[in-house]
Motif scaffolding. Sequence first.
Motif: not given
Length: 237
Positions: A28-32
Amino acid sequence: MSAVPEGAGPDVSKADLVHRRLKEEIELGELAPGTPLSELSLVERTGASRTPVREALRRLAAEGLVELVPRQGARVSRVSLQSVRDLFDFRALLEPAAIRQATEAAATDPQLRRSFTAMRAEFARVVRRAPSQARSRAFYELADRFDWAIIGATRNEHLRRTIAELRPHTARLRNLSHVDPQRVEVSVAEHLRMCDALLAGDADEAASAIAAHLAQSVRTIFADLTRGAGEDLDVLG
């Protein structure tokens, strides 16, 4: 991330749960890209001990979503333009073969044909909706279901498993790149073309349609990531 829930079931280990939640956050891109993944912080966040956390990180590293850096620890894998190209080149080898098999399966399986017919109708409804974030979300959820239906209808076990293993990387790129509203318009049309070919039993056209879709997708992702390079150098690191 909330703590690992108690009573999650006897067949689900804490390592499984930590792996699942970290994988979802990365997709989800929550951890870049490049985000450090400290074992101690993950222990605090998940409530799991260090052993299942380490196991989850090793599994994510094997899947290419996490890098284990000597003397530095774990971090979310970076994304480069070459890695994007490699992913889509590989998908272009696999997915035309998969949709050929799905086309053949739908010709002899009435239930599968009904499922693809229903998705075709949903894509047509998306076309009629006014552009909005909700419409884009609905389209991507539908496109994801379509992709998994193709995977499920693929009779070759090794092909099916390999494509499924690439899905987290594909989802991650979608969320890392800046969503272009015009891309939704084009992609809906591409999915209608794929559905029509599949339902017509035209395996050659279905394979051609998915190849064209992948080629356009990688062009869009390249453009989006290149535009965002100044904002997030980790993306191109």
